[in-house]
Design a protein around this motif. Structure first.
Motif, PDB file in Angstrom:
ATOM      1  N   GLN A  78       6.763   1.900 -12.014  1.00 39.30           N
ATOM      2  CA  GLN A  78       6.072   3.137 -11.646  1.00 39.30           C
ATOM      3  C   GLN A  78       5.250   2.861 -10.398  1.00 39.30           C
ATOM      4  O   GLN A  78       4.566   1.843 -10.311  1.00 39.30           O
ATOM      5  N   LEU A  79       5.342   3.755  -9.420  1.00 38.81           N
ATOM      6  CA  LEU A  79       4.746   3.490  -8.114  1.00 38.81           C
ATOM      7  C   LEU A  79       4.075   4.731  -7.566  1.00 38.81           C
ATOM      8  O   LEU A  79       4.605   5.841  -7.650  1.00 38.81           O
ATOM      9  N   LEU A  80       2.897   4.533  -6.971  1.00 38.18           N
ATOM     10  CA  LEU A  80       2.180   5.575  -6.245  1.00 38.18           C
ATOM     11  C   LEU A  80       2.338   5.320  -4.746  1.00 38.18           C
ATOM     12  O   LEU A  80       2.012   4.237  -4.255  1.00 38.18           O
ATOM     13  N   PHE A  81       2.851   6.313  -4.027  1.00 37.96           N
ATOM     14  CA  PHE A  81       2.862   6.259  -2.568  1.00 37.96           C
ATOM     15  C   PHE A  81       1.483   6.721  -2.093  1.00 37.96           C
ATOM     16  O   PHE A  81       1.133   7.898  -2.219  1.00 37.96           O
ATOM     17  N   LEU A  82       0.692   5.819  -1.566  1.00 38.68           N
ATOM     18  CA  LEU A  82      -0.684   6.148  -1.203  1.00 38.68           C
ATOM     19  C   LEU A  82      -0.815   6.605   0.246  1.00 38.68           C
ATOM     20  O   LEU A  82      -1.593   7.501   0.552  1.00 38.68           O
ATOM     21  N   ARG A  83      -0.081   5.974   1.152  1.00 43.81           N
ATOM     22  CA  ARG A  83      -0.084   6.356   2.571  1.00 43.81           C
ATOM     23  C   ARG A  83       1.295   6.098   3.139  1.00 43.81           C
ATOM     24  O   ARG A  83       2.031   5.258   2.646  1.00 43.81           O
ATOM     25  N   GLY A  84       1.630   6.820   4.218  1.00 43.48           N
ATOM     26  CA  GLY A  84       2.881   6.550   4.896  1.00 43.48           C
ATOM     27  C   GLY A  84       2.844   5.168   5.529  1.00 43.48           C
ATOM     28  O   GLY A  84       1.826   4.751   6.093  1.00 43.48           O
ATOM     29  N   ALA A  85       3.955   4.427   5.428  1.00 44.97           N
ATOM     30  CA  ALA A  85       4.031   3.079   5.998  1.00 44.97           C
ATOM     31  C   ALA A  85       4.788   3.107   7.318  1.00 44.97           C
ATOM     32  O   ALA A  85       5.677   3.934   7.532  1.00 44.97           O
ATOM     33  N   ASP A  86       4.428   2.201   8.204  1.00 48.58           N
ATOM     34  CA  ASP A  86       5.073   2.053   9.508  1.00 48.58           C
ATOM     35  C   ASP A  86       6.259   1.105   9.343  1.00 48.58           C
ATOM     36  O   ASP A  86       6.076  -0.064   8.981  1.00 48.58           O
ATOM     37  N   PRO A  87       7.497   1.562   9.606  1.00 47.05           N
ATOM     38  CA  PRO A  87       8.662   0.706   9.388  1.00 47.05           C
ATOM     39  C   PRO A  87       8.754  -0.471  10.344  1.00 47.05           C
ATOM     40  O   PRO A  87       9.546  -1.401  10.118  1.00 47.05           O
ATOM     41  N   VAL A  88       7.975  -0.456  11.412  1.00 43.07           N
ATOM     42  CA  VAL A  88       8.015  -1.553  12.384  1.00 43.07           C
ATOM     43  C   VAL A  88       7.123  -2.717  11.953  1.00 43.07           C
ATOM     44  O   VAL A  88       7.336  -3.861  12.364  1.00 43.07           O
ATOM     45  N   ARG A  89       6.144  -2.441  11.116  1.00 36.60           N
ATOM     46  CA  ARG A  89       5.177  -3.468  10.710  1.00 36.60           C
ATOM     47  C   ARG A  89       5.505  -3.988   9.306  1.00 36.60           C
ATOM     48  O   ARG A  89       5.944  -3.243   8.436  1.00 36.60           O
ATOM     49  N   ARG A  90       5.264  -5.286   9.127  1.00 40.21           N
ATOM     50  CA  ARG A  90       5.497  -5.897   7.828  1.00 40.21           C
ATOM     51  C   ARG A  90       4.491  -5.388   6.790  1.00 40.21           C
ATOM     52  O   ARG A  90       3.380  -5.003   7.137  1.00 40.21           O
ATOM     53  N   ILE A  91       4.914  -5.399   5.536  1.00 43.58           N
ATOM     54  CA  ILE A  91       4.038  -5.053   4.416  1.00 43.58           C
ATOM     55  C   ILE A  91       3.782  -6.317   3.611  1.00 43.58           C
ATOM     56  O   ILE A  91       4.707  -7.077   3.319  1.00 43.58           O
ATOM     57  N   THR A  92       2.533  -6.555   3.265  1.00 46.29           N
ATOM     58  CA  THR A  92       2.166  -7.669   2.397  1.00 46.29           C
ATOM     59  C   THR A  92       2.038  -7.158   0.970  1.00 46.29           C
ATOM     60  O   THR A  92       1.365  -6.149   0.726  1.00 46.29           O
ATOM     61  N   PHE A  93       2.692  -7.842   0.044  1.00 40.34           N
ATOM     62  CA  PHE A  93       2.686  -7.451  -1.363  1.00 40.34           C
ATOM     63  C   PHE A  93       1.949  -8.513  -2.178  1.00 40.34           C
ATOM     64  O   PHE A  93       2.326  -9.686  -2.166  1.00 40.34           O
ATOM     65  N   ASP A  94       0.895  -8.094  -2.865  1.00 38.58           N
ATOM     66  CA  ASP A  94       0.139  -8.978  -3.743  1.00 38.58           C
ATOM     67  C   ASP A  94       0.431  -8.600  -5.191  1.00 38.58           C
ATOM     68  O   ASP A  94       0.209  -7.445  -5.594  1.00 38.58           O
ATOM     69  N   ALA A  95       0.950  -9.561  -5.950  1.00 35.91           N
ATOM     70  CA  ALA A  95       1.284  -9.330  -7.354  1.00 35.91           C
ATOM     71  C   ALA A  95       0.206  -9.929  -8.259  1.00 35.91           C
ATOM     72  O   ALA A  95      -0.317 -11.011  -7.978  1.00 35.91           O
ATOM     73  N   GLU A  96      -0.113  -9.214  -9.316  1.00 30.22           N
ATOM     74  CA  GLU A  96      -1.087  -9.675 -10.302  1.00 30.22           C
ATOM     75  C   GLU A  96      -0.407  -9.732 -11.663  1.00 30.22           C
ATOM     76  O   GLU A  96       0.295  -8.789 -12.060  1.00 30.22           O
ATOM     77  N   VAL A  97      -0.587 -10.825 -12.365  1.00 35.17           N
ATOM     78  CA  VAL A  97      -0.027 -10.975 -13.704  1.00 35.17           C
ATOM     79  C   VAL A  97      -0.895 -10.211 -14.693  1.00 35.17           C
ATOM     80  O   VAL A  97      -2.062 -10.543 -14.895  1.00 35.17           O
ATOM     81  N   LEU A  98      -0.327  -9.173 -15.303  1.00 36.29           N
ATOM     82  CA  LEU A  98      -1.051  -8.398 -16.305  1.00 36.29           C
ATOM     83  C   LEU A  98      -0.751  -8.883 -17.716  1.00 36.29           C
ATOM     84  O   LEU A  98      -1.610  -8.799 -18.606  1.00 36.29           O
TER      85      LEU A  98
END
Length: 308
Positions: A78-98
């Motif tokens: 399940q995912l919330l789109f919070l803001r539009g992302a720029d396809p030219v810039r990398r996205i950093t993903f931080d995962a948390e163990v729940l």
């Protein structure tokens, strides 16, 4: 490192690589930069210049997958789109163990660009198949997807009727194969309904023993899913300026393990649209009628001239 070298290194960390324009598996791939921290490699833009929502879904699913036990396949995203992302810039993903329990592993994933600009928040659950009661909504294929034309073969006059829906066009992403049966009835303004069915698959096969199956499906699951929320209004919208459409949130339930490089039949319907938001629900089956997944998306659908 001198000033110029530092600027080159920073640019390489923030700017996406080029890709072969074909493999969906590459589009959801991530590089590991620290424990539970990942970074996108490639960008995939929409016609509006923002990152394709399906790629955001796929990359978030991949980040959760890489942080989860290999013997537990995906069960839910399940995912919330919070803001539009720029396809030219990398996205950093931080995962948390729940959770890493007896049956389930759960992860929280946050994606950000630039100086901590959060673009998504997601939760994913993983679980090996468990013994229990079984049933599924039936489906019997009524056509061979290979025999259906793709959107590039559809008459321009028919596609012109989709003008009020903004992003809908004859454009097809080269990483996917996409076919719509009964296309004259399903896309014509006079006969379109708050439902749509179509066939879709990843165009290139996934690599052997790939862990990207759920992520590639998530990438594909955003394609035309919300048409059911707006299709039934096509006739009334012909005289108005195009709607602004934007995905707000997206959920997937994976009912079994499957590979998205085989044809999948998607039947999506919208039970309600109100207050500028539409809900679309999709059932996904394989060619043999086995139910693979369920996806639900909420979409913002407003006339820009009505914005304050």
């Amino acid at each position: 490192m001198d000033g110029q070298g530092k600027r080159v290194a920073e640019a390489s960390e923030s700017t996406c690589d080029q890709w072969d324009n074909r493999a969906a598996e590459a589009l959801v791939s991530l590089e590991t930069i620290a424990p539970l921290r990942y970074r996108s490699r490639f960008g995939d833009g929409n016609l509006n210049g923002r990152s394709y929502g399906g790629q955001i879904l796929g990359q978030a699913m991949m980040a959760a997958t890489l942080s989860a036990p290999e013997d537990r396949p995906a069960a839910m995203l399940q995912l919330l789109f919070l803001r539009g992302a720029d396809p030219v810039r990398r996205i950093t993903f931080d995962a948390e163990v729940l959770q890493d329990g007896k049956r389930f592993s759960s992860r929280h994933v946050v994606g950000s660009q630039g100086n901590g600009r959060t673009v998504l928040s997601a939760q994913a659950t993983f679980c090996a198949a468990q013994p229990g009661p079984r049933h599924a909504a039936p489906f019997t294929p009524s056509e061979d997807p290979e025999s259906l034309p793709d959107l590039t073969m559809i008459p321009d006059g028919l596609m012109a009727q989709l003008r009020p829906l903004g992003p809908y066009s004859q454009h097809i992403k080269p990483s996917m194969d996409f076919r719509i049966p009964e296309i004259e009835r399903q896309l014509s303004a006079a006969t379109a309904e708050p439902r749509l069915r179509f066939w879709i698959r990843s165009r290139q096969p996934l690599t052997a023993a790939s862990r990207a199956q759920a992520a590639v499906f998530a990438y594909l699951s955003d394609w035309w899913l919300n048409f059911s929320s707006v299709g039934g209004h096509l006739d009334a919208l012909q005289a108005r300026a195009p709607l602004y459409l934007s995905s707000l949130n997206h959920c997937i339930w994976f009912h079994r393990v499957f590979s998205p490089d085989a044809w999948m039949h998607v039947e999506t319907e919208s039970p309600c649209a109100d207050g500028g938001r539409g809900l679309s629900i999709a059932r996904v089956h394989d060619r043999d009628g086995a139910m693979l997944a369920t996806a639900i998306q909420e979409t913002l659908m407003v006339h820009p001239e009505g914005d304050a």
